[in-house]
Structures are given as C-alpha cells and as structure tokens.
Motif scaffolding. Structure first.
Motif, mmCIF file in Angstrom:
data_model
loop_
_atom_site.group_PDB
_atom_site.id
_atom_site.type_symbol
_atom_site.label_atom_id
_atom_site.label_comp_id
_atom_site.label_asym_id
_atom_site.label_seq_id
_atom_site.Cartn_x
_atom_site.Cartn_y
_atom_site.Cartn_z
ATOM 1 N N ASN A 179 5.564 4.676 -1.553
ATOM 2 C CA ASN A 179 5.825 3.291 -1.692
ATOM 3 C C ASN A 179 6.266 2.981 -3.063
ATOM 4 O OD1 ASN A 179 6.250 0.656 -1.282
ATOM 5 N ND2 ASN A 179 4.694 0.065 0.228
ATOM 6 N N LEU A 185 0.812 -1.242 0.182
ATOM 7 C CA LEU A 185 0.008 0.010 -0.120
ATOM 8 C C LEU A 185 0.942 1.174 0.106
ATOM 9 C CD1 LEU A 185 -2.633 -0.925 2.915
ATOM 10 C CD2 LEU A 185 -2.845 -1.134 0.405
ATOM 11 N N ALA A 186 0.531 2.362 -0.805
ATOM 12 C CA ALA A 186 0.918 3.491 -0.482
ATOM 13 C C ALA A 186 0.571 4.283 0.570
ATOM 14 C CB ALA A 186 0.830 4.401 -1.964
ATOM 15 N N ASP A 187 1.285 4.422 1.727
ATOM 16 C CA ASP A 187 1.064 4.864 3.136
ATOM 17 C C ASP A 187 0.444 6.019 2.946
ATOM 18 O OD1 ASP A 187 1.192 2.464 4.555
ATOM 19 O OD2 ASP A 187 3.428 3.003 5.018
ATOM 20 N N ASN A 188 1.025 7.009 2.039
ATOM 21 C CA ASN A 188 0.581 8.374 1.924
ATOM 22 C C ASN A 188 -1.018 8.718 1.443
ATOM 23 O OD1 ASN A 188 1.725 7.421 -0.331
ATOM 24 N ND2 ASN A 188 2.287 9.871 -0.784
ATOM 25 N N LEU A 189 -1.335 7.957 0.660
ATOM 26 C CA LEU A 189 -2.573 7.849 0.123
ATOM 27 C C LEU A 189 -3.716 7.243 0.978
ATOM 28 C CD1 LEU A 189 -1.540 6.977 -3.566
ATOM 29 C CD2 LEU A 189 -1.506 9.237 -2.280
ATOM 30 N N SER A 232 -7.694 5.691 -3.111
ATOM 31 C CA SER A 232 -6.676 5.760 -3.740
ATOM 32 C C SER A 232 -5.709 4.602 -4.134
ATOM 33 C CB SER A 232 -5.726 6.849 -3.509
ATOM 34 O OG SER A 232 -6.325 8.138 -3.462
ATOM 35 N N ALA A 253 5.139 -0.819 -4.009
ATOM 36 C CA ALA A 253 3.652 -0.930 -4.042
ATOM 37 C C ALA A 253 3.399 -0.357 -5.656
ATOM 38 C CB ALA A 253 2.906 -0.185 -3.012
#
Lengths: 249, 431
Positions: B309, A91-95, A99, B312
């Motif tokens: 990430n 996962l993209a932690d900042n989104l 998203s 990801a």
C-alpha cells in the motif's frame, strides 16, 4: 481559558487554482472531541491532512500547546504526538498486524535488525486492551475483518502515546457493534486527556460523540458551535445552506 | 463408513505440514522442480542428473539468479526493470576495458597486476549503482513509469556497451577475475566440505535462535520433532549438494594443463574434483544478504509495505521516493555482480552478453512467486525460479528439442506458472 492543545489559524491551501481550504481557523483542547462536518469536497479532510503532515499548507499557522510548529511531513506530525487514523485505514494489507502497528517506527535489536518477536509481543499487549478478541497476529491484515483492521489502525495511534488524535470517518466501514466499540474508545481516550478531531458525515453520531463541531462549506469555515447549544437541524442548515444558527453566538 | 477413514490420514498429512510450518507454495515449487529433473533424467537416459550436468546447471543459473533477487524488490514495489540485461552488458564492458586497457596501459599497472581484478570489480559496481540510482531517480522523483525508464535503458545501455568496446569482443580477462566465473574458480574438495559444515552449523544455529527468541516472548513454538526434522532435511540437502559437486572430477587433460601452467608435471593417476564454484558461493552470499535485507531490516520492511500500500507507506513517514532510488541502485549493483560472473564464465566480454536476460530474470522472479501487483515475493523463490528456468532450457537442449520449440515451451510454462499461482492464491485465500 486554557491554552488549546492545537490551534490552527488562518489556514489556506490551493490545488491548481481551487482554494480547497480558505482561511480556516479551528482549535482543540485537551480532553475534548471536536467534530468536522461538511459535504464531500467541503475541505475537512484536506484541512486535517495539513495537520497530519500529508499536505503542506500555503499559508496560516499551527500552534501546539501554544508553540508554533512546522509540519511538513507525517513524521513532523508524529513528533508533535499527532496521530491519524485515516478513512482508508492506511494499512499495508500484505503485512501482519505488528508490522503495520510499528510501520515507520520499527523496534530494532542492538544490531539494527527489526525485532519482530518484540513487536509481536507489544502488539499482543495493546490488543488485549483494545480488542480482546483479536487473535490473528501472524496473518496479513488483508485476512482481517473491518473491525479488526480498525483496531490495528487505532492501536497504532494509541500505542505511541498520541496527545492529539485525528479520526477520519472511523466508523464508515464498521458494523453496529464495532461502531459502538469505537464510540466507547473515543470516550475512554477523552478521559485520558487526549484531544480528538473527528470527521464524519453522520450528524447524529457527531452530536453524541463531540463537544463542539466545526462546519465547513466550499473550503470555508461556516462556524464552530457547542453541540448542546444547537439542534441537529441547525447543524444540517449549516452544512447545506452554510448559514449560522440564529441562537448560537 | 469409508468417509471418515479416508478423511483421517488427509487431515494428519495437513497436520504434519502445519507443524513444520513450511510454505506450501514453496513445497509445490520444489516438487515441480524435482519432477522436472526426474523427467529429464529419464528422457536423457540418466545424463541429466549427473554430477557434471548438475555442476554446469548451477554455474549457468548464477548470473540470472543474482539479478532475480534484486528484481524481487523491484517488482514487489510495483515497478519493473527491463534494462537489467543491457545494464549487465554496460557493467561488463566497463570492467572489460578497465582490466584490459585502462588499468594495465593507461594507469601503467601492467597486465596481471594483483590489484587489477579488485579495482575492476569496484569500477563495475560503481557503474551499476550509479546507473541504477539514476533509473530510480527518474522513476521515484521524476515520476516516469519504471516500464518506460527501463525500456529506454534497455536500448541505451546495450549500445553504450557497444561504444565502450567498439563492438569488439574483449578478452582474455584477468586470471583472478576469471575465478568468479565458475569452472575456472572452484573451492576443491576440502574447502567445499568446510563450507558445507559451516552452512549446516549456521542452519542449526538459526533454527535454534529463532525458537529461543519465540520462547522468550511466550509464543507458540513448533514441536521439537518438527524443528529437528527441518534441521535434518536442510542439513542433508546441503551435504548432498556438496557431495555431488565434489564427485565431479576435473577432466585429466585439463588438470595436466593446470600443472603445466604452474611449471610442474602431473603425478600419475592424480585426480581432483571441482567442488563448490566460487560463483555459487557468491550467489549464496547474495541470497543470504538479500533475505536478511528483506526480512530483518527496516529497508526491507518498507519495501514490502510500499508494495502492499504505497499511500499507507507514505503516510507512515516512509520516504518512498528515496526508497525507489535505493531499490534501483541495489538492482544496478546486482547487475554488476552478475556481469562479473557472466563475463568471467565466458572468459571475455562479448557484445551480446546478457541479451534477453531481462526476460529470464523477470520470469524467474515471477515463477518464484513474486506478484506483479506488488507486496509479495521471496528471495529463495526467485532463485528457485531461475533454477527451474535454466533446468527447463538446458534439459530440453539435452533431449534435443528444436530451439524454436524450446522457447515456445518456456513461454507457456511462464504463463502457466502464473495461472497456477493465481488459482493457488484464490484457493488459500491469500492475497
């Protein structure tokens, strides 16, 4: 016997002279859970990453529904309805959740802009099904608990109508309650006719969740057995000693 | 007894901010900026906040601010670009040679041909995009760290610019080209007001559109009063800014010269104001474009996902290598645009144009809240950061602070800003 959903034949891959996966063949049928077991470095994650498009195999063939397919990228895998839930959750932690759920497959407006409102609405719908307690829709996923993050990762696979689901250590980071939730979900998805590859270290858990298990050691397949034909000790023997159980054919 | 009494208003304050859904971090920056301006205004006996100084401040900020918007994307994806000042110089040198030598002499268009400025700008943009894409290729596909690629670029492009012009100052630049510099190209009073009205209408429409879209999906919306308050604040800020620029009159001697150039004589008692500089309009256009890119397009989504990430992003099927090429190409294009503004402002290309700009640009982005760890940053923050840096520098110059001390202060402010940011993020639990 029916045509398997996935049939990986004689797969090999090397990294700098090391045969990470050596001539391994496994298959998966619809409505079935196949577990992959083995020590760290046995090659199970590598094998599964070939199917999900993260690595390219050196040799071997992959059949989906009896037809040979080429999988060179994660996108190719998705085109075959193969979805992967990675150990790291990817996962993209900042989104935010929406998203992440739609990452790489954003819904867009007719003008070609991303349609955040619609994606959030869709996320809301699927989350209501998977994890009714999930409320933090507009926060970055770094603010979520392990279980909630797992829900996002699973939702990503389920939303896009996966036929083949790969779960790499899905319960590694979870508490007891959340682990039970994942187990229930696996059962539910199985009933819907999905084929699931499950990777785990937990032999006991695998005996409960899987129909068959394939055990790997040093990049090679030890054997594939039906769980009802063997004991937990047999499987441990396969993992540690690499020896086939005497009873099972 | 006293505890609940003191707690109550604090909570209501929080509710007001919560209802407005404003970014508290941004509010803090705006607050710091306003304080800074007021302090300088007091120290300079009111000379800092005059229409004239505000006008100058804005046109001095444009070049760095335009590049800072691109630097946000570069830093968000965990890269860095140390070559922007040098790339600006190369773009500026290419454009200077194109408009003063290549097009008029070698192509035989003659000086002052109407096509010259536009062909020049095209040449500059192509130069910036090609060099930027090349940097991106080295970083993305060849896996050389961006720090090294652009450190090399810093030396290479600074001196390529030197060779292109033989180290000479090239000028004067084309008259139309100079419109993009600031003082030599402003909209005047009437056009500035028209732009202001369009901006206000667009803001109102944007707020209304966002609200309608949320409502159509049954999401919670802000209370109507909060929406109206936001609209009023934004509208007042736009109109106020234009009013200030419109109240800065062109000096009468300069006006007289402008009439002379057109072969007329200036009527007695004639006055005209500068209004909105075209360069600022350009910055606003860049800011809108970059914000749309960041928030409303797949490219922007992928940039932020990759920054948050990288693995990801790659596993989600995003081509992160090509993404890197695109980001650096965009940075190159913005360097070219900044080169237009910077050289047009000076009315010539000089050898040292853009020197140390890479540090100003990175500082602007970082002060503006872009995290070097990746994944976080906003376009408006970077522009505000550039404005704060420029105000600090020009304010200190006006106060009469020694040049070495100015740089010491700017350096300390940069480090302090990041420290405050780290503390803020820890407190709020944001990453």
């Amino acid at each position: 016997m029916t045509t398997p959903l996935v049939d990986m034949r004689n797969i090999s891959i090397s990294f700098g002279g090391v045969r990470a996966v050596d001539d391994v063949s496994i298959d998966l049928h619809a409505g079935e859970v196949v577990g992959l077991l083995g020590h760290n470095g046995a090659g199970k994650s590598t094998l599964i990453k070939i199917l999900s498009g993260a690595y390219r195999k050196d040799s071997g063939q992959i059949f989906v529904n009896g037809k040979e397919v080429t999988i060179n990228s994660p996108r190719d895998a998705r085109d075959q309805n193969i979805e992967t839930i990675y150990q790291t959750l990817a996962l993209a932690d900042n989104l935010d959740a929406a998203s992440n759920l739609f990452l790489g497959r954003e819904l867009t407006t007719p003008l070609g802009f991303v349609d955040d409102a619609k994606m959030e609405a869709e996320t809301r719908k699927i989350m209501a099904r998977l994890n009714p307690n999930f409320k933090k829709l507009s926060e970055p996923v770094s603010a979520l608990s392990g279980g909630q993050r797992q829900s996002v990762a699973i939702a990503r696979a389920v939303y896009f109508n996966a036929k083949i689901l790969i779960m790499d250590e899905p319960t590694a980071a979870l508490g007891v309650h959340e682990t039970k939730m994942v187990a229930e979900l696996i059962d539910e998805l199985k009933k819907q006719g999905l084929g699931i590859f499950l990777i785990s270290h937990d032999t006991h858990e695998m005996m409960e969740l899987c129909d068959r298990v394939s055990v790997m050691k040093n990049g090679q397949l030890v054997d594939t057995v039906r769980v009802e034909d063997v004991t937990e000790d047999d499987i441990l023997g396969m993992i540690i000693l690499g020896k086939k159980p005497s009873k099972a054919a | 007894m006293s505890t609940p009494e003191t707690a109550a208003p604090a909570r209501r304050d929080k509710n007001i901010f919560a209802a407005l859904e404003l970014d508290t971090r941004l509010l803090g920056m705006v607050g710091a900026f306003i304080l800074l301006c007021l302090a300088f205004n007091v120290m300079t006996d009111g000379r800092f906040l005059t229409p004239r100084n505000i006008f100058n401040l804005t046109i001095q900020t444009v070049s760095v601010a335009i590049m800072a918007t691109g630097m946000v994307f570069v830093i968000v994806t965990r890269h860095i670009d140390l070559s922007v000042g040098s790339l600006l110089a190369t773009c500026s040198a290419v454009m200077a040679m194109t408009q003063t030598s290549i097009l008029p002499d070698m192509m035989g268009l003659g000086l002052g041909h109407p096509l010259i400025p536009w062909l020049t700008i095209a040449a500059g943009l192509i130069t910036g995009i090609v060099i930027g894409a090349f940097h991106g290729f080295l970083v993305g596909y060849m896996m050389i760290p961006a720090f090294i690629v652009t450190l090399g670029g810093l030396l290479v492009w600074r001196n390529v610019a030197w060779y292109l012009t033989n180290g000479q100052t090239i000028g004067p630049l084309d008259q139309t080209f100079q419109y993009f510099g600031g003082t030599n190209g402003t909209l005047g009073t009437d056009l500035s007001w028209i732009v202001a009205v369009i901006a206000v209408l667009a803001t109102v429409y944007g707020l209304w559109q966002a609200r309608r879209s949320k409502q159509s999906h049954d999401f919670k919306v802000k209370p109507a009063w909060a929406e109206v308050t936001l609209g009023v604040i934004a509208g007042a800020a736009i109109l106020g800014f234009i009013a200030i620029l419109n109240s800065y009159d062109i000096p009468s001697r300069r006006l007289a010269r402008m009439f002379e150039n057109r072969g007329e004589t200036m009527p007695e008692g004639f006055t005209a104001a500068y209004g909105l500089p075209i360069s600022v309009l350009l910055l606003i256009a860049v800011a809108i474009f970059m914000t749309l890119l960041a928030r409303r397009t797949r490219l922007g989504r992928y940039i932020f996902a990759t920054g948050g990430n990288p693995d990801a992003a790659e596993l989600s099927g995003i081509n992160t290598k090509m993404l890197t090429v695109k980001i650096f190409a965009l940075m190159g294009a913005l360097c070219a645009i900044s080169a237009i503004v910077a050289s047009a402002r000076l009315t010539n290309h000089s050898n040292d144009i853009g020197t140390l700009d890479e540090l100003r640009v990175i500082a602007a982005a970082v002060i503006g809240g872009t995290a070097l760890s990746g994944g976080i940053g906003t376009i408006h923050g970077a522009i505000l950061g550039a404005l704060i840096m420029q105000s600090l520098q020009s304010g200190m110059a006006m106060v009469g602070v020694d040049a070495p001390l100015q740089n010491i202060v700017v350096g300390i402010v940069l480090v302090l800003a990041v420290l405050i940011d780290i503390i803020y993020r820890k407190r709020t639990g944001a990453k």
